[in-house]
Design a protein around this motif. Structure first.
Motif, PDB file in Angstrom:
ATOM      1  N   MET A 101     -10.628   1.332   5.973  1.00 47.61           N
ATOM      2  CA  MET A 101     -10.542   0.386   6.968  1.00 47.61           C
ATOM      3  C   MET A 101     -10.989   0.693   8.211  1.00 47.61           C
ATOM      4  N   ASN A 102     -11.511  -0.016   9.258  1.00 42.99           N
ATOM      5  CA  ASN A 102     -12.079   0.328  10.599  1.00 42.99           C
ATOM      6  C   ASN A 102     -10.691   0.285  11.301  1.00 42.99           C
ATOM      7  N   SER A 103     -10.932   0.882  12.461  1.00 45.53           N
ATOM      8  CA  SER A 103      -9.728   1.033  13.481  1.00 45.53           C
ATOM      9  C   SER A 103      -9.122  -0.128  13.650  1.00 45.53           C
ATOM     10  N   MET A 104      -9.911  -1.329  13.772  1.00 43.83           N
ATOM     11  CA  MET A 104      -9.188  -2.597  14.053  1.00 43.83           C
ATOM     12  C   MET A 104      -8.371  -3.285  12.970  1.00 43.83           C
ATOM     13  N   GLU A 105      -8.831  -2.740  11.791  1.00 48.68           N
ATOM     14  CA  GLU A 105      -8.057  -3.334  10.667  1.00 48.68           C
ATOM     15  C   GLU A 105      -6.742  -2.356  10.550  1.00 48.68           C
ATOM     16  N   MET A 106      -7.109  -1.080  10.771  1.00 41.26           N
ATOM     17  CA  MET A 106      -5.967  -0.186  10.724  1.00 41.26           C
ATOM     18  C   MET A 106      -4.669  -0.443  11.714  1.00 41.26           C
ATOM     19  N   GLN A 107      -5.163  -0.793  12.891  1.00 40.43           N
ATOM     20  CA  GLN A 107      -4.142  -1.285  14.034  1.00 40.43           C
ATOM     21  C   GLN A 107      -3.192  -2.661  13.432  1.00 40.43           C
ATOM     22  N   LYS A 108      -4.287  -3.363  12.814  1.00 40.58           N
ATOM     23  CA  LYS A 108      -3.297  -4.504  12.372  1.00 40.58           C
ATOM     24  C   LYS A 108      -2.377  -4.317  11.177  1.00 40.58           C
ATOM     25  N   ASN A 109      -2.988  -3.225  10.385  1.00 41.43           N
ATOM     26  CA  ASN A 109      -2.126  -3.046   9.190  1.00 41.43           C
ATOM     27  C   ASN A 109      -0.879  -2.109   9.551  1.00 41.43           C
ATOM     28  N   ASN A 110      -0.969  -1.635  10.586  1.00 44.39           N
ATOM     29  CA  ASN A 110       0.258  -0.656  11.193  1.00 44.39           C
ATOM     30  C   ASN A 110       1.005  -1.390  11.986  1.00 44.39           C
ATOM     31  N   ARG A 111       0.445  -2.355  12.622  1.00 48.21           N
ATOM     32  CA  ARG A 111       1.543  -3.456  13.253  1.00 48.21           C
ATOM     33  C   ARG A 111       2.489  -4.254  12.108  1.00 48.21           C
ATOM     34  N   ILE A 112       1.818  -4.683  11.035  1.00 52.68           N
ATOM     35  CA  ILE A 112       2.567  -5.441  10.062  1.00 52.68           C
ATOM     36  C   ILE A 112       3.298  -4.471   9.444  1.00 52.68           C
ATOM     37  N   LEU A 113       3.038  -3.317   9.126  1.00 52.79           N
ATOM     38  CA  LEU A 113       4.095  -2.152   8.526  1.00 52.79           C
ATOM     39  C   LEU A 113       5.380  -1.887   9.213  1.00 52.79           C
ATOM     40  N   VAL A 114       5.040  -1.669  10.641  1.00 52.70           N
ATOM     41  CA  VAL A 114       6.298  -1.592  11.494  1.00 52.70           C
ATOM     42  C   VAL A 114       7.128  -2.897  11.637  1.00 52.70           C
ATOM     43  N   PHE A 115       6.386  -4.103  11.529  1.00 50.93           N
ATOM     44  CA  PHE A 115       7.002  -5.216  11.666  1.00 50.93           C
ATOM     45  C   PHE A 115       7.925  -5.647  10.195  1.00 50.93           C
ATOM     46  N   LYS A 116       7.431  -5.264   8.994  1.00 53.77           N
ATOM     47  CA  LYS A 116       8.179  -5.734   7.943  1.00 53.77           C
ATOM     48  C   LYS A 116       9.147  -4.528   7.614  1.00 53.77           C
ATOM     49  N   THR A 117       9.109  -3.349   8.215  1.00 55.29           N
ATOM     50  CA  THR A 117       9.887  -2.232   8.033  1.00 55.29           C
ATOM     51  C   THR A 117      11.199  -2.750   8.745  1.00 55.29           C
ATOM     52  N   LEU A 118      11.122  -3.054  10.145  1.00 59.41           N
ATOM     53  CA  LEU A 118      12.140  -3.412  10.847  1.00 59.41           C
ATOM     54  C   LEU A 118      12.920  -4.704  10.134  1.00 59.41           C
TER      55      LEU A 118
END
Length: 407
Positions: A1-18
């Motif tokens: 993943m490029n940096s923008m895709e990684m940022q989107k992925n990380n946000r989703i991971l945090v969102f779903k984990t919470l």
């Protein structure tokens, strides 16, 4: 993943984990997701700015050691389900709490066109009540057989005892009435998905499988989830266990199928077979399956025989499921009697077909979900599909900023 895709992925991971785990600190999130603390801090600050996270009820950035939780009580999804006997609608907030539920029972003599018009009117009324722009997604649950191949835009209904469903495109009618896209899925698959998200037997496993067997009156619906994914198959028919044959003596038509032999309504049919052999029974030839189950709990001899036969037939079908899928857990829907005696009869039948060691290690239990599981499954299915989209946070921002007056 490029940096923008990684940022989107990380946000989703945090969102779903919470969303899944509830209150957590930034440090706990970093450990859970194996992300740097600075990354977590940036994402949480963005969530504060969006107004979707809070600390102790305050939607403002707090100290690093404080517990965070999502604030999603004013953003929603809608679940809609239609069966042979009723339709149901429910509103969920994005934390998975059911906010509102309605159910409309109908008779076939009402005419299916009239039923669909009432369903559309009720769906529009509910959407207006909570703000159509605050409802991020809608899922429609339908009975099977249901052939569903989205990649070919193919949806075909072959529902036994409900042929009218194939004559009106309920999904398209709802989309026109609501002015938005509606996702569609087999109701038993959605029930299985809800059970997967709630089952203690599966939590913590990297790999696992779960099967749900339920009956909404006539027939049986089954669904299977493997490694967190709904099993669909080539035509969307995977898991349609209700149509498998279990009685070769009645092979013509559908009379030898799992759903005909073990569906909850079978209990009423079995009562009629031996009604005159039990003169002291409280049942009669017009008794419904619900009345049979009630008489069984009261100890009526005829009802006990009929319910045990249903359990026996369930055991036959579940034995096939064990050999085909060997799931970690088999969950029986709330449509059947919740008694130890009933499950013991199921297990007794299973032992006729599988080795004792296999039966002893089979996890078979009743559903623990209080509301109708296909509605809850519709929420989880909608939520997960939203999380796969690139614009979910744009949708949340728009919903958070929307102004509307309840209808």
């Amino acid at each position: 993943m490029n940096s923008m895709e990684m940022q989107k992925n990380n946000r989703i991971l945090v969102f779903k984990t919470l969303q899944e785990k509830g209150m957590m600190t930034r440090a706990e999130l970093a450990v859970e997701l194996n992300l740097q603390k600075a990354t977590i801090t940036n994402i949480i600050n963005e969530f504060f700015e969006m107004g979707i996270v809070e600390v102790n009820g305050e939607t403002a950035a707090g100290r690093r050691g404080e517990k965070l939780n999502l604030k999603l009580d004013d953003i929603y999804t809608m679940s809609i389900g239609i069966t042979r006997k009723d339709y149901q609608l429910a509103i969920f907030d994005l934390s998975g709490n059911m906010i509102k539920h309605s159910c409309c029972n109908f008779q076939k003599e009402n005419g299916f066109r009239e039923i669909v018009e009432n369903l559309k009117a009720d769906a529009v009324k509910m959407a207006n009540e909570y703000g159509n722009n605050r409802i991020l997604g809608i899922c429609l649950a339908v009975p099977g057989l249901f052939i569903n191949r989205p990649e070919k835009n193919e949806e075909i209904f072959m529902v036994s005892e409900f042929e009218e469903l194939s004559q009106i495109n309920v999904k398209a009618e709802l989309e026109k009435a609501l002015g938005r896209k509606v996702m569609i899925k087999h109701d038993a698959k959605l029930s299985a998905y809800a059970e997967w998200r709630c089952a203690e037997e599966i939590k913590g496993q990297e790999r696992g499988s779960l099967v749900v067997v339920r009956s909404r009156g006539f027939g049986i619906g089954t669904g299977c989830v493997v490694n967190g994914n709904i099993m669909n198959g080539h035509l969307g028919l995977a898991g349609e266990g209700g149509y498998m044959g279990i009685n070769y003596n009645q092979a013509r038509g559908n009379k030898g199928t799992f759903e005909y032999c073990a569906g909850s309504e079978s209990a009423a049919r079995y009562v009629k077979e031996r009604l005159f052999e039990f003169p002291d029974t409280i049942l009669n030839e017009k008794s419904t399956y619900l009345e049979v189950f009630d008489a069984y709990r009261k100890g009526d001899a005829l009802a006990t025989w009929a319910v045990h036969k249903v359990a026996w037939m369930l055991g036959y079908g579940i034995a096939n499921i064990i050999y085909l899928i060997n799931p970690d857990c088999i969950i029986i829907g709330p449509d059947y009697p919740d008694t130890k005696d009933f499950v013991n009869k199921i297990r007794e039948a299973i032992r006729n077909f599988v080795p004792a060691f296999v039966e002893e290690n089979a996890s078979i239990r009743y559903s623990k979900i209080s509301q109708d599981s296909f509605l809850l499954g519709g929420f989880y299915y909608t939520f997960d599909n939203l999380c796969r989209r690139d614009n979910i946070f744009d949708l949340i921002r728009s919903a958070k900023g929307a102004r509307w007056k309840p209808a």
